[in-house]
Design a protein around this motif. Structure first.
Motif, short mmCIF file in Angstrom:
data_model
loop_
_atom_site.label_atom_id
_atom_site.label_comp_id
_atom_site.label_asym_id
_atom_site.label_seq_id
_atom_site.Cartn_x
_atom_site.Cartn_y
_atom_site.Cartn_z
N LEU A 83 56.66 60.53 22.10
CA LEU A 83 57.24 60.35 23.26
C LEU A 83 58.65 60.01 23.25
CD1 LEU A 83 54.28 58.60 25.17
CD2 LEU A 83 54.61 60.86 24.94
N THR A 84 59.46 60.83 23.41
CA THR A 84 61.02 60.61 23.07
C THR A 84 61.83 61.00 24.47
OG1 THR A 84 62.51 61.11 21.68
CG2 THR A 84 61.43 62.92 22.07
N ASN A 85 62.98 61.04 24.17
CA ASN A 85 64.20 61.30 25.30
C ASN A 85 64.84 62.48 24.94
OD1 ASN A 85 65.98 60.91 23.41
ND2 ASN A 85 65.94 58.51 23.73
N ASN A 140 54.49 52.23 32.88
CA ASN A 140 53.14 53.12 33.20
C ASN A 140 52.84 53.39 31.90
OD1 ASN A 140 53.16 52.58 35.81
ND2 ASN A 140 54.34 54.48 36.26
N LEU A 141 53.16 52.75 30.63
CA LEU A 141 52.76 53.50 29.40
C LEU A 141 51.34 53.30 29.01
CD1 LEU A 141 53.87 54.49 26.76
CD2 LEU A 141 54.28 52.27 25.86
N LEU A 142 50.68 52.45 29.60
CA LEU A 142 49.20 52.38 29.31
C LEU A 142 48.54 53.48 29.87
CD1 LEU A 142 48.46 48.46 29.26
CD2 LEU A 142 48.47 50.12 27.20
N SER A 143 48.74 53.80 31.26
CA SER A 143 47.95 54.77 32.04
C SER A 143 48.42 56.08 31.30
CB SER A 143 48.29 54.59 33.20
OG SER A 143 49.58 54.78 33.67
N THR A 144 49.79 56.28 30.88
CA THR A 144 50.33 57.60 30.33
C THR A 144 49.55 57.91 28.99
OG1 THR A 144 52.42 57.13 31.47
CG2 THR A 144 52.44 58.66 29.52
N LYS A 145 49.43 56.91 28.17
CA LYS A 145 48.81 57.17 26.90
C LYS A 145 47.33 57.36 26.93
CE LYS A 145 51.20 54.05 23.54
NZ LYS A 145 51.17 52.87 22.78
N LYS A 146 46.62 56.84 28.15
CA LYS A 146 45.26 57.09 28.38
C LYS A 146 45.34 58.51 28.86
CE LYS A 146 41.42 55.44 31.05
NZ LYS A 146 40.75 54.56 32.14
N ASN A 147 46.06 59.04 29.94
CA ASN A 147 46.07 60.24 30.26
C ASN A 147 46.34 61.43 29.04
OD1 ASN A 147 46.34 62.37 32.66
ND2 ASN A 147 48.20 62.46 31.66
N ILE A 148 47.32 60.95 28.23
CA ILE A 148 47.52 61.93 27.13
C ILE A 148 46.24 62.18 26.40
CG2 ILE A 148 49.15 62.26 25.03
CD1 ILE A 148 51.34 60.88 26.46
N LYS A 149 45.72 60.93 26.03
CA LYS A 149 44.51 61.32 25.20
C LYS A 149 43.30 61.95 26.02
CE LYS A 149 45.38 57.15 22.67
NZ LYS A 149 45.14 55.68 21.98
N ASN A 150 43.28 61.81 27.06
CA ASN A 150 42.20 62.47 28.08
C ASN A 150 42.41 63.88 27.99
OD1 ASN A 150 39.97 62.66 29.95
ND2 ASN A 150 41.49 62.93 31.39
N PHE A 187 62.56 53.88 25.58
CA PHE A 187 62.20 52.90 26.28
C PHE A 187 61.94 53.38 27.63
CE2 PHE A 187 66.54 53.64 27.05
CZ PHE A 187 66.72 53.49 28.42
N LEU A 188 62.34 54.61 28.05
CA LEU A 188 62.33 55.42 29.22
C LEU A 188 60.43 55.44 29.47
CD1 LEU A 188 64.69 58.18 28.90
CD2 LEU A 188 64.92 56.22 30.35
N TRP A 189 59.81 55.61 28.38
CA TRP A 189 58.39 55.73 28.42
C TRP A 189 57.61 54.45 28.85
CZ3 TRP A 189 55.78 60.27 28.69
CH2 TRP A 189 56.52 61.46 28.59
N LYS A 190 58.35 53.44 28.68
CA LYS A 190 57.82 51.95 28.89
C LYS A 190 56.89 51.58 30.35
CE LYS A 190 58.80 50.54 24.83
NZ LYS A 190 57.84 50.81 23.81
N ILE A 222 57.60 65.14 23.20
CA ILE A 222 57.70 65.32 24.53
C ILE A 222 58.93 64.50 25.16
CG2 ILE A 222 56.70 65.17 27.00
CD1 ILE A 222 53.85 65.29 25.42
N SER A 223 59.79 65.27 25.93
CA SER A 223 60.99 64.56 26.41
C SER A 223 60.72 64.23 27.87
CB SER A 223 62.20 65.78 26.59
OG SER A 223 63.27 65.31 27.30
N TYR A 224 60.85 62.50 27.94
CA TYR A 224 60.70 62.10 29.27
C TYR A 224 61.92 62.70 30.27
CZ TYR A 224 60.43 58.60 32.99
OH TYR A 224 60.39 57.61 33.97
#
Length: 150
Positions: A49-51, A16-26, A11-14, A98-100
């Motif tokens: 994306l984990t802890n 800004n998740l959409l922008s984080t996913k977009k950034n990772i893909k980019n 849940f820590l990644w929740k 990846i560890s948040y």
């Protein structure tokens, strides 16, 4: 078209998740495009994306190290076979975890550090290592080349 699969198990990644996913893909697509031998190929990478707790478990299971780390890379192709695999149209490079918590506790700009370790993990997926001085400098040069184009 390249495929970047992203699985979120914390849940820590929740936030800004959409922008984080977009950034990772980019970042990963730009990393893929930086390698000429992947031109006209469909590359696939999975990202977890984990802890810290899960990363410590993975790190212990696969590297026998009982501590958290920022990123783990699980290549699906051995380095000496990657060029043979490039002849294929579709290539599954492997998995990144990846560890948040690890990134957050570094006390740096989260997104910048995430970008840095994504490139680092990608380079491991394609066979780079940093266990000797020459291999470290080869990997570092590739890292700088990719990072400059973000």
């Amino acid at each position: 078209m390249h495929k970047i699969n992203i699985l979120v198990d914390s849940f820590l990644w929740k936030k800004n998740l959409l922008s984080t996913k977009k950034n990772i893909k980019n970042v990963l697509v730009k990393s893929i495009k930086s390698q000429n031998y992947f031109k006209n190929r469909e590359i696939e990478i999975s990202v977890l994306l984990t802890n810290s707790k899960k990363m410590q478990k993975l790190n212990h299971e696969f590297r026998k190290i009982k501590k958290d780390t920022d990123i783990l890379s699980f290549p699906s192709i051995q380095k000496n076979k990657i060029l043979k695999q490039v002849k294929e149209k579709k290539i599954y490079l492997g998995d990144l975890a990846i560890s948040y918590n690890y990134i957050k506790k570094k006390g740096v700009i989260f997104q910048d550090y995430l970008n840095k370790i994504l490139i680092h993990g990608f380079l491991h997926l394609i066979g780079h290592k940093h266990d000797t001085e020459p291999s470290y400098f080869r990997m570092e040069n590739q890292h700088k080349k990719i990072f400059k184009n973000l």
